[in-house]
Design a protein around this motif. Sequence first.
Motif, PDB file in Angstrom:
ATOM      1  N   LEU A  40       2.103  17.821  -3.406  1.00  0.00           N
ATOM      2  CA  LEU A  40       2.409  16.758  -2.447  1.00  0.00           C
ATOM      3  C   LEU A  40       3.869  16.832  -2.005  1.00  0.00           C
ATOM      4  O   LEU A  40       4.168  16.688  -0.815  1.00  0.00           O
ATOM      5  CB  LEU A  40       2.091  15.389  -3.050  1.00  0.00           C
ATOM      6  CG  LEU A  40       0.604  15.082  -3.259  1.00  0.00           C
ATOM      7  CD1 LEU A  40       0.433  13.827  -4.108  1.00  0.00           C
ATOM      8  CD2 LEU A  40      -0.115  14.944  -1.928  1.00  0.00           C
ATOM      9  N   ARG A  53      -2.769  15.370   3.324  1.00  0.00           N
ATOM     10  CA  ARG A  53      -4.023  14.610   3.358  1.00  0.00           C
ATOM     11  C   ARG A  53      -5.026  15.177   2.368  1.00  0.00           C
ATOM     12  O   ARG A  53      -5.636  14.439   1.585  1.00  0.00           O
ATOM     13  CB  ARG A  53      -4.611  14.612   4.765  1.00  0.00           C
ATOM     14  CG  ARG A  53      -5.876  13.753   4.900  1.00  0.00           C
ATOM     15  CD  ARG A  53      -6.478  13.849   6.285  1.00  0.00           C
ATOM     16  NE  ARG A  53      -6.962  15.186   6.598  1.00  0.00           N
ATOM     17  CZ  ARG A  53      -8.106  15.706   6.130  1.00  0.00           C
ATOM     18  NH1 ARG A  53      -8.878  15.014   5.323  1.00  0.00           N
ATOM     19  NH2 ARG A  53      -8.470  16.930   6.471  1.00  0.00           N
ATOM     20  N   ALA A  56      -3.833  14.648  -1.292  1.00  0.00           N
ATOM     21  CA  ALA A  56      -3.938  13.236  -1.662  1.00  0.00           C
ATOM     22  C   ALA A  56      -5.398  12.854  -1.868  1.00  0.00           C
ATOM     23  O   ALA A  56      -5.728  12.100  -2.795  1.00  0.00           O
ATOM     24  CB  ALA A  56      -3.296  12.357  -0.597  1.00  0.00           C
ATOM     25  N   LYS A  60      -6.806  11.574  -5.357  1.00  0.00           N
ATOM     26  CA  LYS A  60      -7.469  10.259  -5.365  1.00  0.00           C
ATOM     27  C   LYS A  60      -8.782  10.331  -6.136  1.00  0.00           C
ATOM     28  O   LYS A  60      -9.073   9.485  -6.987  1.00  0.00           O
ATOM     29  CB  LYS A  60      -7.711   9.788  -3.931  1.00  0.00           C
ATOM     30  CG  LYS A  60      -8.521   8.499  -3.824  1.00  0.00           C
ATOM     31  CD  LYS A  60      -8.839   8.173  -2.378  1.00  0.00           C
ATOM     32  CE  LYS A  60      -9.873   9.143  -1.850  1.00  0.00           C
ATOM     33  NZ  LYS A  60     -10.310   8.854  -0.487  1.00  0.00           N
ATOM     34  N   CYS A  75      -2.897   6.997  -3.869  1.00  0.00           N
ATOM     35  CA  CYS A  75      -3.285   8.276  -3.251  1.00  0.00           C
ATOM     36  C   CYS A  75      -4.080   8.035  -1.972  1.00  0.00           C
ATOM     37  O   CYS A  75      -3.920   8.773  -0.996  1.00  0.00           O
ATOM     38  CB  CYS A  75      -4.091   9.116  -4.236  1.00  0.00           C
ATOM     39  SG  CYS A  75      -3.112   9.763  -5.608  1.00  0.00           S
ATOM     40  N   LEU A  78      -1.631   7.260   0.684  1.00  0.00           N
ATOM     41  CA  LEU A  78      -0.970   8.492   1.111  1.00  0.00           C
ATOM     42  C   LEU A  78      -1.895   9.317   1.998  1.00  0.00           C
ATOM     43  O   LEU A  78      -1.470   9.844   3.034  1.00  0.00           O
ATOM     44  CB  LEU A  78      -0.534   9.303  -0.106  1.00  0.00           C
ATOM     45  CG  LEU A  78       0.155  10.634   0.170  1.00  0.00           C
ATOM     46  CD1 LEU A  78       1.388  10.445   1.052  1.00  0.00           C
ATOM     47  CD2 LEU A  78       0.524  11.307  -1.129  1.00  0.00           C
ATOM     48  N   GLU A  79      -3.147   9.404   1.610  1.00  0.00           N
ATOM     49  CA  GLU A  79      -4.131  10.125   2.425  1.00  0.00           C
ATOM     50  C   GLU A  79      -4.219   9.516   3.824  1.00  0.00           C
ATOM     51  O   GLU A  79      -4.223  10.235   4.832  1.00  0.00           O
ATOM     52  CB  GLU A  79      -5.495  10.084   1.731  1.00  0.00           C
ATOM     53  CG  GLU A  79      -6.594  10.785   2.490  1.00  0.00           C
ATOM     54  CD  GLU A  79      -7.949  10.628   1.847  1.00  0.00           C
ATOM     55  OE1 GLU A  79      -8.883  11.316   2.304  1.00  0.00           O
ATOM     56  OE2 GLU A  79      -8.117   9.809   0.905  1.00  0.00           O
ATOM     57  N   LEU A  94       5.133   8.579  -2.278  1.00  0.00           N
ATOM     58  CA  LEU A  94       5.245   9.588  -3.335  1.00  0.00           C
ATOM     59  C   LEU A  94       6.044   9.056  -4.520  1.00  0.00           C
ATOM     60  O   LEU A  94       5.709   9.345  -5.674  1.00  0.00           O
ATOM     61  CB  LEU A  94       5.872  10.871  -2.803  1.00  0.00           C
ATOM     62  CG  LEU A  94       4.927  11.827  -2.091  1.00  0.00           C
ATOM     63  CD1 LEU A  94       5.684  13.038  -1.564  1.00  0.00           C
ATOM     64  CD2 LEU A  94       3.792  12.266  -3.000  1.00  0.00           C
ATOM     65  N   ILE A  97       3.681   6.833  -6.359  1.00  0.00           N
ATOM     66  CA  ILE A  97       2.673   7.643  -7.042  1.00  0.00           C
ATOM     67  C   ILE A  97       3.275   8.273  -8.296  1.00  0.00           C
ATOM     68  O   ILE A  97       2.659   8.252  -9.369  1.00  0.00           O
ATOM     69  CB  ILE A  97       2.095   8.715  -6.086  1.00  0.00           C
ATOM     70  CG1 ILE A  97       1.182   8.038  -5.054  1.00  0.00           C
ATOM     71  CG2 ILE A  97       1.342   9.802  -6.854  1.00  0.00           C
ATOM     72  CD1 ILE A  97       0.765   8.937  -3.903  1.00  0.00           C
TER      73      ILE A  97
END
Length: 118
Positions: A40, A53, A56, A60, A75, A78-79, A94, A97
Motif C-alpha cells: 500500500l 484499490r 486494499a 480488507k 481497508c 482506502l479501497e 494508511l 490502518i
Amino acid sequence: MDDQHLDNAVLLGLQEVMEDEYPQLLETFINDSRDRLGTLQQALGAADAQTLRLAAHSFKGSCSNMGAPLLAGLCRQLEDAARRECLEEVPALLERIAAEFAIVSIRLKGELQRHRFG
C-alpha cells in the motif's frame, strides 16, 4: 478478547476449523499484513490508484476473515478512496490502518501465546 479490534467468535471458529494449524494461520496473517502495508505504501508513493484499490480490497478480505472488523473497515475506506482516485485521502487512511494493525498484531500475538502455552 471480545473487543472492538478482534471478533472473538471469529477467532474461536477459526481455531475449531484450523485446529493445530491455528497458530500458523495467525502468524501468516501477521506477516502477510506487514507485506500488504508495504504494498500500500509503495502504491501510494507511485500514485497508483489501481494497485492501491486492489491491495486494499485484498487486505480488507483478509481482515474480515480473521475477525478484525475495524481494520477491514479502514481497508474498505482506502479501497473506496482509491476507486474514486482521491489519493489525497490515502496518507491519513494508511496511518490509521498501520495504527490499527499494530493493535491487532499485538492482540493476535497474545492469542498465539495463549494458544501455545495456555
